[in-house]
Design an enzyme around this catalytic site. Sequence first.
Site: not given
Ligand code: SAM
Length: 217
Positions: A62
């Site tokens: 993000s």
């Molecule tokens: N917090 C992260 C960082 O600092 O790099 C950014 C995260 S990215 C915007 C969103 C993440 O949410 C992705 O890695 C995606 O695989 C994960 N995601 C989506 N749905 C999810 C779920 N139900 N459970 C766990 N992770 C999930």
Amino acid sequence: MEEYTELRRRMVVDQISSRGITNAAVLSAMTDVPREKFVNENIRRSAYTDGPLPIACGQTISQPYMVALMAELLLPLSTDVMLEVGTGSGYAAAVLSRVVKKVYTVERHPDLAEEAKKRFAALGYNNIEVHIGDGTLGWAEHAPYDGILVAAGGPRAPRPLLEQLAMGGRLVIPVGPTQMEQVLTRFIRRGEEQWDEETFGEVRFVPLIGAGGWQVQ
Ligand code: SAM
């Protein structure tokens, strides 16, 4: 190394303080956590740009400002135990781990979770635990949480996350009617079946995929 320290300091001043983030612990964590270590070597030089960047599995790390804003909206205290849904690169969990006592983080992509674990170990961030699974179900074993940060956009606040909040606990999540648009929303638990809800403007996140999110694409 020093060059990155300077870029990070400038990022905090130009992108974060200037947009109104004032929580001292959050600003200090954003100044300390080396964002360049959470992206691929080939884009390391872009680590301090003002936006999200690609990571593996078609996901993103993000925008720094968004990480700081969500951390501030969680109203974090140094004694808090928090859950993050969507570990991704691990950057946001790393920032939170400098602000609160303990961070649990859940990621659905095993490769991302494993990489994040390695980064936490290499940086000595030993108050973070990573779980591979569907974060829309929360992580009941360690509940209740003082704060829950969801780093992906869902159609609604998943019920298990609302239920895994402590009384007074905060859930910060992008919520929207389609996978393309969300509103940053904070729920604060006020009673067994009572949550206050407040919104903080439009945002754009990758989709939250799971039982309490969108269907697998
Ligand atoms: N917090 C992260 C960082 O600092 O790099 C950014 C995260 S990215 C915007 C969103 C993440 O949410 C992705 O890695 C995606 O695989 C994960 N995601 C989506 N749905 C999810 C779920 N139900 N459970 C766990 N992770 C999930």
